[in-house]
Design an enzyme around this catalytic site. Structure first.
Site, mmCIF file in Angstrom:
data_model
loop_
_atom_site.group_PDB
_atom_site.id
_atom_site.type_symbol
_atom_site.label_atom_id
_atom_site.label_comp_id
_atom_site.label_asym_id
_atom_site.label_seq_id
_atom_site.Cartn_x
_atom_site.Cartn_y
_atom_site.Cartn_z
ATOM 1 C CE LYS A 134 31.480 102.121 31.879
ATOM 2 N NZ LYS A 134 30.276 101.732 32.922
ATOM 3 C CG HIS A 278 31.277 147.546 12.273
ATOM 4 N ND1 HIS A 278 32.266 146.742 12.179
ATOM 5 C CD2 HIS A 278 32.080 148.894 11.897
ATOM 6 C CE1 HIS A 278 33.494 147.448 11.568
ATOM 7 N NE2 HIS A 278 33.202 148.598 11.486
#
Length: 522
Positions: A134, A278
């Protein structure tokens, strides 16, 4: 300058602390890290020397103290904050190096108790990381040993740039978020779809590009910790955990296809070879003899097999490797080009043979079918569902026609039904003698899929069986199959026109069975 160093992963920490000490940092530490630094000859103080308060509750409370969090959170550009620190005898803290208790590794151990799991939930570490992150413009926060060298080098040069500080802070917050996700997964019992859900992932590798060259991409591994089987339950048998033994790096499309191929062969108990193109199987066969299984799979569509992925659910021996190497295009005679071969293992002579194809990717993966849930991204969210792991080998087949399937037809129907699960919907599969002959995949109408499967099978369609992943909406599907010489059909049933489909099958002498289960795959 003050640094707090307390790490579970101690790789490189002594060198890092030594580098910090040379720059004037005083190190404060706890437990095993303090001992490791002392043994390495690095000057280090106990955390109690900083807080003036002893560790209590068997070490559960060490760093949860104003002397720590005040020193981390004080804004250096606010004189009133610094004055408040001075009034309370608190020193500013300039660097936090923390990585957290090994919770995931703990719950991975067989038979781990809930008490052991709870003891390995870190409290003070995440609190320090969040506080330091922070306040990253003033406090360096380091969670990854890979960053130790760069941090020291920048400090030696004078300062760590703000951009890097922010990146380190982001990594710290992500580290804590993944940690909290693992704990929530472990504690969440019998609730696969909670009101809030987070997924933790670690990047395994960057990829050259995604599906197309203009798309960036990377491969991530899901990090799981669950009481339902331990960490990474759904991934230990997946393509992400495979070891690459040979060949150039995997592409985005390689990974998608290899994952589909591995899922397909692992649905079969008997020795099986699949060829995927595929994400759809263009060839798949089960035989006790693996070279024969490959030959039958290759004959499923020897043209489409070029550029495909071969998956085998048994170790690859030299005979199978030779069969793969000897396969040729049916018209040009060109040697079969493959992108990937994946199997549980490879004999040394088989690996040597396959590795003659310089670019062929060879992967060894743990056998088994994945479980758990699947995620699919849609605009603005994710669809989450249980994986389709229905036990098809045990499914009762209901004969609905006048003629019941023969024993041979029944075996082929079960084979075709399992293959159908791995074909994109609307899915139609033609098979015979435990070998795939043709598929129709991804069509808007089911009758088009039947047409394509029949066309792919050609003359071999006569005497074959047909599997449909979902119900037949109209009897025209049965009529087209009958014209091709299909002898038996397996489908879920449940259509308002089931009676019409059954009548059409009876008129053609086709045996039809219902599963009562659907296998859509979109």
């Amino acid at each position: 300058m003050i640094a707090i160093i307390s790490v579970s992963d101690k790789s490189g920490v002594a060198e890092f602390a030594r580098g910090l000490a040379s720059l004037g940092f005083e190190a404060y530490s706890t437990g095993g890290t303090k001992q490791a630094l002392s043994e390495a000859g690095v000057p280090v103080h106990g955390i109690a020397d900083l807080t003036g308060f002893p560790e209590i509750l068997d070490g559960r409370v060490k760093t949860l103290h104003p002397a720590v969090h005040g020193g981390l959170l004080a804004l250096r550009d606010r004189p009133e904050h610094l004055q408040e620190l001075e009034r309370n005898g608190i020193q500013p803290i300039d660097l936090v190096c923390v990585n957290l208790y090994p919770f995931v590794q703990t719950v991975a151990r067989p038979g781990v108790s809930l008490d052991d799991a709870l003891e390995n939930i870190d409290i003070g570490g995440p609190a320090m990381l969040r506080a330091a992150a922070k306040n990253f413009p003033s406090v360096l926060v380091v969670v990854d040993p890979a960053d130790y060298g760069a941090v020291v080098e920048h400090l030696k040069a004078g300062e760590v740039p703000l951009e890097m500080r922010q990146q380190l802070a982001a990594k710290a917050f992500q580290h804590v978020a993944a940690y909290d996700t693992a704990i929530a997964q472990y504690l969440r019992v019998g609730e696969p779809f909670p009101p809030q859900l987070t997924i933790a992932m670690e990047r395994l590798m960057g990829l050259r590009y995604g599906e197309n060259p203009h798309q960036q991409a990377a491969l991530y591994r899901e990090q799981r910790a669950g009481a339902d089987g331990g960490p990474w339950t759904s991934l230990r048998t997946g393509i992400v955990s495979a070891r690459q033994l040979h060949g150039k790096e995997l592409s985005y499309n390689n990974i998608l296809d290899a994952d589909a191929a591995w899922a397909a062969v692992n649905d079969f108990r008997e020795p099986t070879v699949a060829i995927i193109k595929h994400t759809n199987p263009c060839g798949l066969a089960s035989r006790d003899d693996l070279p024969e299984a490959f030959q039958q799979a290759f004959l499923g569509d020897p043209v489409a097999a070029f550029g495909g992925i071969v998956a085998v659910n048994r170790p690859v021996d030299a005979a199978l490797a030779e069969a793969i190497r000897d396969a040729k295009h049916p018209t040009s005679g060109q040697r079969l080009f493959l992108e990937v071969v994946i199997a549980p293992d490879f004999a040394a002579d088989a690996l040597e043979l396959l590795a003659k194809s310089q670019n062929l990717r060879i992967l060894a993966a743990e056998p088994g079918s994945a479980s758990g849930v699947t995620y699919r991204h849609v605009s603005g969210g994710f669809l989450v569902q249980e994986r389709d792991s229905y036990p098809d080998d045990d499914i009762p087949l209901q004969t609905v026609t006048q003629r019941a399937p023969s024993e041979a037809e029944l075996a082929d129907l079960r084979f075709a039904w399992k293959v159908c699960k791995h074909v994109k919907s609307n899915a139609i599969v033609l098979a015979r003698d435990r070998a795939l002959l043709g598929i129709g995949a991804g069509q808007p109408s089911r009758v088009n899929s039947v047409f394509l499967a029949v066309r792919a099978a050609g003359g071999r369609a006569a005497g074959s069986v047909l599997a449909s992943d979902a119900l037949f909406p109209f009897a025209d599907n049965v009529g087209l199959a009958a014209e091709a010489g299909v002898s038996a059909i397996v489908q879920p049933g449940g259509s308002v026109r089931d009676d019409e489909c059954i009548r059409a099958a009876d008129e053609a002498g086709i045996a039809m069975v219902f599963t009562g289960v659907r296998h859509f795959k979109h």
